[in-house]
Design an enzyme around this catalytic site. Structure first.
Site, mmCIF file in Angstrom:
data_model
loop_
_atom_site.group_PDB
_atom_site.id
_atom_site.type_symbol
_atom_site.label_atom_id
_atom_site.label_comp_id
_atom_site.label_asym_id
_atom_site.label_seq_id
_atom_site.Cartn_x
_atom_site.Cartn_y
_atom_site.Cartn_z
ATOM 1 N NE ARG A 1 -4.905 5.099 -2.641
ATOM 2 C CZ ARG A 1 -6.048 4.786 -2.049
ATOM 3 N NH1 ARG A 1 -6.557 5.603 -1.150
ATOM 4 N NH2 ARG A 1 -6.667 3.676 -2.330
ATOM 5 C CB SER B 1 -6.810 0.313 13.348
ATOM 6 O OG SER B 1 -7.724 1.283 13.819
ATOM 7 N N GLY C 1 0.826 -1.221 0.000
ATOM 8 C CA GLY C 1 0.000 0.000 0.000
ATOM 9 C C GLY C 1 0.845 1.250 0.000
ATOM 10 C CB ILE D 1 -3.630 8.701 10.023
ATOM 11 C CG1 ILE D 1 -3.199 7.847 11.249
ATOM 12 C CG2 ILE D 1 -2.417 9.294 9.306
ATOM 13 C CD1 ILE D 1 -2.454 8.557 12.347
ATOM 14 C CE LYS E 1 -6.425 -2.251 9.774
ATOM 15 N NZ LYS E 1 -5.188 -2.334 8.999
ATOM 16 C CE1 TYR F 1 -9.524 -0.585 8.781
ATOM 17 C CE2 TYR F 1 -9.935 0.138 11.034
ATOM 18 C CZ TYR F 1 -9.154 0.154 9.897
ATOM 19 O OH TYR F 1 -7.986 0.898 9.877
ATOM 20 C CB SER F 2 -13.188 -3.483 15.063
ATOM 21 O OG SER F 2 -13.627 -2.168 14.881
HETATM 22 P P1 NAP Z 1 -5.290 4.722 2.159
HETATM 23 O O1 NAP Z 1 -4.827 6.120 2.021
HETATM 24 O O2 NAP Z 1 -6.704 4.379 1.848
HETATM 25 O O3 NAP Z 1 -4.304 3.795 1.266
HETATM 26 C C1 NAP Z 1 -4.521 2.418 1.217
HETATM 27 C C2 NAP Z 1 -3.374 1.759 0.495
HETATM 28 O O4 NAP Z 1 -3.613 0.339 0.480
HETATM 29 C C3 NAP Z 1 -3.245 2.186 -0.959
HETATM 30 O O5 NAP Z 1 -1.884 2.239 -1.297
HETATM 31 C C4 NAP Z 1 -3.956 1.070 -1.722
HETATM 32 O O6 NAP Z 1 -3.493 0.878 -3.053
HETATM 33 C C5 NAP Z 1 -3.574 -0.136 -0.860
HETATM 34 N N1 NAP Z 1 -4.512 -1.233 -1.039
HETATM 35 C C6 NAP Z 1 -5.828 -1.291 -0.685
HETATM 36 N N2 NAP Z 1 -6.362 -2.467 -1.040
HETATM 37 C C7 NAP Z 1 -5.379 -3.183 -1.620
HETATM 38 C C8 NAP Z 1 -5.320 -4.473 -2.215
HETATM 39 N N3 NAP Z 1 -6.390 -5.270 -2.318
HETATM 40 N N4 NAP Z 1 -4.147 -4.884 -2.729
HETATM 41 C C9 NAP Z 1 -3.047 -4.081 -2.679
HETATM 42 N N5 NAP Z 1 -3.036 -2.857 -2.129
HETATM 43 C C10 NAP Z 1 -4.200 -2.416 -1.616
HETATM 44 O O7 NAP Z 1 -5.050 4.152 3.623
HETATM 45 P P2 NAP Z 1 -4.168 4.703 4.848
HETATM 46 O O8 NAP Z 1 -5.021 5.618 5.633
HETATM 47 O O9 NAP Z 1 -2.834 5.150 4.376
HETATM 48 O O10 NAP Z 1 -4.044 3.364 5.702
HETATM 49 C C11 NAP Z 1 -2.910 2.521 5.668
HETATM 50 C C12 NAP Z 1 -3.059 1.482 6.771
HETATM 51 O O11 NAP Z 1 -3.208 2.130 8.029
HETATM 52 C C13 NAP Z 1 -4.301 0.606 6.599
HETATM 53 O O12 NAP Z 1 -4.005 -0.709 6.976
HETATM 54 C C14 NAP Z 1 -5.289 1.228 7.562
HETATM 55 O O13 NAP Z 1 -6.259 0.303 8.012
HETATM 56 C C15 NAP Z 1 -4.369 1.657 8.678
HETATM 57 N N6 NAP Z 1 -4.933 2.720 9.511
HETATM 58 C C16 NAP Z 1 -5.291 3.925 8.971
HETATM 59 C C17 NAP Z 1 -5.851 4.880 9.790
HETATM 60 C C18 NAP Z 1 -6.265 6.219 9.275
HETATM 61 O O14 NAP Z 1 -6.910 6.976 10.041
HETATM 62 N N7 NAP Z 1 -5.963 6.587 8.038
HETATM 63 C C19 NAP Z 1 -6.039 4.627 11.146
HETATM 64 C C20 NAP Z 1 -5.668 3.396 11.658
HETATM 65 C C21 NAP Z 1 -5.108 2.440 10.826
HETATM 66 P P3 NAP Z 1 -4.086 1.792 -4.286
HETATM 67 O O15 NAP Z 1 -3.699 3.213 -3.969
HETATM 68 O O16 NAP Z 1 -3.403 1.313 -5.495
HETATM 69 O O17 NAP Z 1 -5.557 1.591 -4.288
#
Ligand code: NAP
Length: 239
Positions: free
Chosen positions: A12, A134, A9, A180, A151, A147-148
């Protein structure tokens, strides 16, 4: 420095911040993305990291991706299981398809990727696995039961795997981010954001860099005695 790092991932959000942090430190990075080719290309050009496309909801693509990455870099020292999806839904509206997809991307993919990477790390008697869970995996979130659950599963996997892989010189840790600022939260209304900030002792949302810095630390030599830990980067939200 000079580590071979696989980040899922990386196109982004938190993953892209991890790609930037690790490459800035001189590490060799390959990252996986699924759909955002243009974003992946940009990160790749900016950082020198190599991007490969894989849909990690497929066990076959997870296994093939690790093989390809290991060939490209000549091994894997650090695996950051970051790719994830989220979905806001009433529990009674979650379909079988929603449930299976959530578990496939957020829990099964880290299993397959870690299993394949661990085989390489065990033969080297060293390695780092960093799982991005998370705070909702710790506290549970209403309307995000699947989701919970995924995680929380990742947290259990981290603890168990750290015990099994410790004797092979491999550390396994988990980061539990709070809210985030990424596209994952782009759907939130201004009043929701304000309420989340208010519920955070540090009075702000986290940045992707806040999480990436912790991942970099856990991969570094100074963190060599830390394993099996669930470390929050949440501004105190879940305290
Ligand atoms: P994001 O901006 O939505 O980015 C998600 C990333 O995962 C993207 O690079 C996407 O690829 C990739 N992805 C999704 N489905 C995929 C699949 N089937 N195969 C390969 N790649 C896949 O998410 P984020 O906020 O940076 O989150 C990153 C991690 O942190 C996640 O595990 C999320 O659960 C965790 N997290 C986030 C938050 C928050 O508040 N943002 C809080 C707690 C935990 P594409 O761009 O090519 O689609």
């Amino acid at each position: 420095m000079d580590k071979k790092v696989l980040i899922t991932g990386g196109s982004r959000g938190i993953g892209a911040a991890c790609v930037r942090k690790f490459t800035e430190c001189g590490d060799k990075v390959v990252f996986i993305y699924r759909s955002r080719e243009e974003d992946a290309k940009k990160i790749s050009e900016e950082t020198g990291a190599f991007a490969i496309r894989a849909d990690l909801s497929s066990p076959k693509e997870c296994i093939e991706a690790v093989k390809k990455v290991a060939e490209l870099m000549g091994g894997i020292d650090v695996l950051v299981n970051n790719a994830g999806i989220a979905q806001f839904s009433l529990f009674t509206d979650i379909t079988e398809e929603d449930w299976n997809r959530m578990l496939a991307v957020n829990l099964s993919a880290p299993f397959y990727l870690s299993r394949e990477a661990a085989k390489l790390m065990i033969s080297e008697k060293s390695g780092r696995i960093i799982n991005i869970s998370s705070m909702w995996g710790i506290t549970g979130a209403s309307c995000e039961v699947h989701y919970s659950a995924a995680k929380a599963g990742l947290i259990g996997m981290t603890k168990a795997l750290s015990k099994e892989l410790g004797p092979s010189g491999i550390t396994v840790n988990c980061i539990a981010p709070g809210v985030i600022e990424t596209e994952m939260n782009a759907h939130l209304k201004d009043e929701d954001i304000d309420a989340l900030k208010e519920a955070t002792p540090l009075c702000r949302l986290g940045t992707p860099d806040d999480v990436a810095s912790l991942a970099l630390y856990l991969a570094s030599d100074v963190a060599s005695f830390i394993t099996g830990q669930i470390i929050a980067a949440d501004g105190g939200f879940a305290v």
